[in-house]
Design an enzyme around this catalytic site. Structure first.
Site, short mmCIF file in Angstrom:
data_model
loop_
_atom_site.label_atom_id
_atom_site.label_comp_id
_atom_site.label_asym_id
_atom_site.label_seq_id
_atom_site.Cartn_x
_atom_site.Cartn_y
_atom_site.Cartn_z
CG ASP A 1 -23.50 -0.68 -21.30
OD1 ASP A 1 -23.28 -0.34 -22.47
OD2 ASP A 1 -23.56 -1.88 -20.95
CG HIS B 1 -23.55 -2.62 -25.17
ND1 HIS B 1 -23.34 -2.53 -23.81
CD2 HIS B 1 -23.27 -3.89 -25.51
CE1 HIS B 1 -22.97 -3.72 -23.35
NE2 HIS B 1 -22.92 -4.56 -24.36
CB SER C 1 -23.33 -7.61 -23.43
OG SER C 1 -22.08 -7.03 -23.20
#
Length: 471
Positions: A206, A239, A393
């Site tokens: 990620d 994220h 996600s």
């Protein structure tokens, strides 16, 4: 059963928001290798999000809209081009670049000939795959050139994969929101069977992870920064940190939020930058590194609509090494297959909302394997913060965390068996049987861990009884 679970989800949310109070876990000296035996009272956990000063806050992030903003910025960048799969869904790639896999290792003379022919250079390499960049040829011309060379296995564009949620806080705060996602998938009941094991590692490919976050810093093992080629995969986007917290935010520590697993370790792999996207080549490099350094589960909260042989090769490598692969389905409310979620070696995850329906942004289709909560999910965030995000996600790491718990309960299971347990233990949410919205249904932590326990061999159970006798 689907309707009953939908009503239950809505009821649990309303009751718990009204009744929210302090985190009330009983203090216990569990130890990091604890796997079973203790009792957790269902409904006992009320999560509270705190900032560094101790005030209760929950940062809301409009990540779905910001995902569209990233696509718009890519569309406006003259060095980035798009392939449209239909009128709406597109995959982006870096222009003037090509990913080329060779049948045999090219000699230095061959590489010199190529770079002279294309007026370019080699910019990256992974095993037998090279990224070439030309000063004068666009990507279609590069592909035409490489496809005529006899030593080329394949040539493709250097595609861009985007996270299936984006950062950029909108500064809206909500107080004392309950983690509705955990009771919705029977997590607390499952903790009576397994809370995880530090020997089972979950890699997150990620944007990296906030290495200093108080709810994560004790849960991390050595990671890798693909972009800088070093061992400092710090998150400059948010994220990856949010994904990590859903899986393994430190639980029962009177701070922040609770992760699905108490003891499994996180292996942070930074393969996407601050902008929230990365190339298939860098994602593949992250996958290879994770497998070679002992990852048991890999979470991929990213994707696009274009198949990539570079990425597929890395996926097959991980699967052949018995790694459980989990990927987000995408956030475009589209039935267009996404990758890596659509590869058969990967568990594809759609997002479910508060009332048990498919989230209005979640992609769907016959490639969906299971569903998990993906709307307003509180978790850790970069710069030592906490935030609530929505997206597939956020759904995918629920499944990755579950895979880690299953392997903690029964380490003899193969990746294929873990995937089967997750699907067979899911709660049917749509029409009878698998469907395009939910796949096999909503994951159920308790049912899955019961199945993992039941599948233990007699030899394994005997070893565990002996271990318990001499502890």
């Amino acid at each position: 059963m689907g309707k009953n679970r939908a009503y239950l989800l809505a009821g649990v949310l309303v009751i718990l928001v009204i009744a929210a109070s302090s985190l009330l876990f009983k203090e216990e000296d569990a130890g990091e290798d604890w796997e079973s035996g203790a009792t957790v009272q269902s409904g006992e956990q009320i999560a509270r999000l705190q900032n560094n000063s101790g005030n209760l806050v929950n940062m809301s992030v409009n990540n779905i809209q910001n995902g569209e903003n990233i696509k718009n910025r890519l569309n406006q960048n003259p060095e980035i081009k798009a392939i449209y799969h239909n009128k709406r869904d597109a995959s982006h790639y870096y222009d003037h670049e090509a990913a080329v896999d060779f049948i045999e290792e090219p000699t230095s003379d061959e590489l010199d000939d190529i770079t002279n022919d294309i007026n370019g250079k080699v910019v990256k390499r992974l095993n037998s795959t090279y990224i070439f960049r030309s000063e004068s040829l666009d990507t279609p011309a590069l592909l035409d050139y490489f496809n005529t060379r006899p030593n080329v296995e394949f040539a493709e564009a250097n595609f861009i994969l985007m996270q299936n949620d984006i950062k950029m806080p909108n500064d809206v705060y909500y107080r004392e929101k309950y983690q509705w996602n955990l009771p919705a998938i029977e997590t607390e009941k499952g903790w009576n069977i397994s809370r995880g094991n530090k020997r089972i590692e979950i890699a997150i490919v990620d944007t990296g992870v906030d290495l200093d976050h108080p709810d994560l810093k004790n849960r991390l093992v050595k990671g890798y920064n693909v972009l800088e080629n070093n061992s400092h995969p710090d998150d400059d986007n948010g994220h990856g940190t949010h994904v990590a917290g859903i899986i393994a935010s430190e639980t029962n520590n009177k701070e922040g939020i609770a992760g699905i697993t108490w003891f499994n370790k996180i292996m942070p792999i930074k393969a996407m930058g601050a902008e929230g996207y990365g190339s298939t080549f860098d994602i593949a490099r992250g996958l290879f590194w994770a497998v070679d350094h002992g990852a048991d589960v890999i979470n991929l909260s990213l994707g696009n609509y274009q198949r990539s042989e570079v990425l597929e090769e890395a996926i097959r490598y991980a699967y052949k090494h018995n790694v459980v692969l989990v990927a987000a389905a995408g956030n475009d409310n589209s039935s267009q297959p996404t990758y890596p979620a659509s590869y058969p070696e990967v568990l594809s995850v759609s997002a479910l909302n508060f009332d048990g329906k498919r989230a209005d942004f979640s992609n769907y289709g016959d490639y969906i394997d299971v569903a998990a909560p993906g709307v307003y999910i509180p978790s850790t965030y970069f710069k030592k913060q906490y935030a609530a995000l929505s997206g597939t996600s956020m759904a995918a790491p629920h499944v990755a965390g579950l895979a880690g718990l299953i392997l903690s309960a029964n380490s003899e299971l193969s990746n294929r068996e873990v995937m089967k347990i997750i699907k067979n233990s899911a709660i049917d949410m749509g029409g009878r049987g698998p469907d395009n919205d939910f796949g096999s249904g909503l994951i159920d932590v308790n049912n899955s861990l019961k199945s993992a326990e039941d599948s233990k061999s007699r030899r394994q159970k005997f070893r565990e009884r002996l271990r318990d006798l001499f502890q």
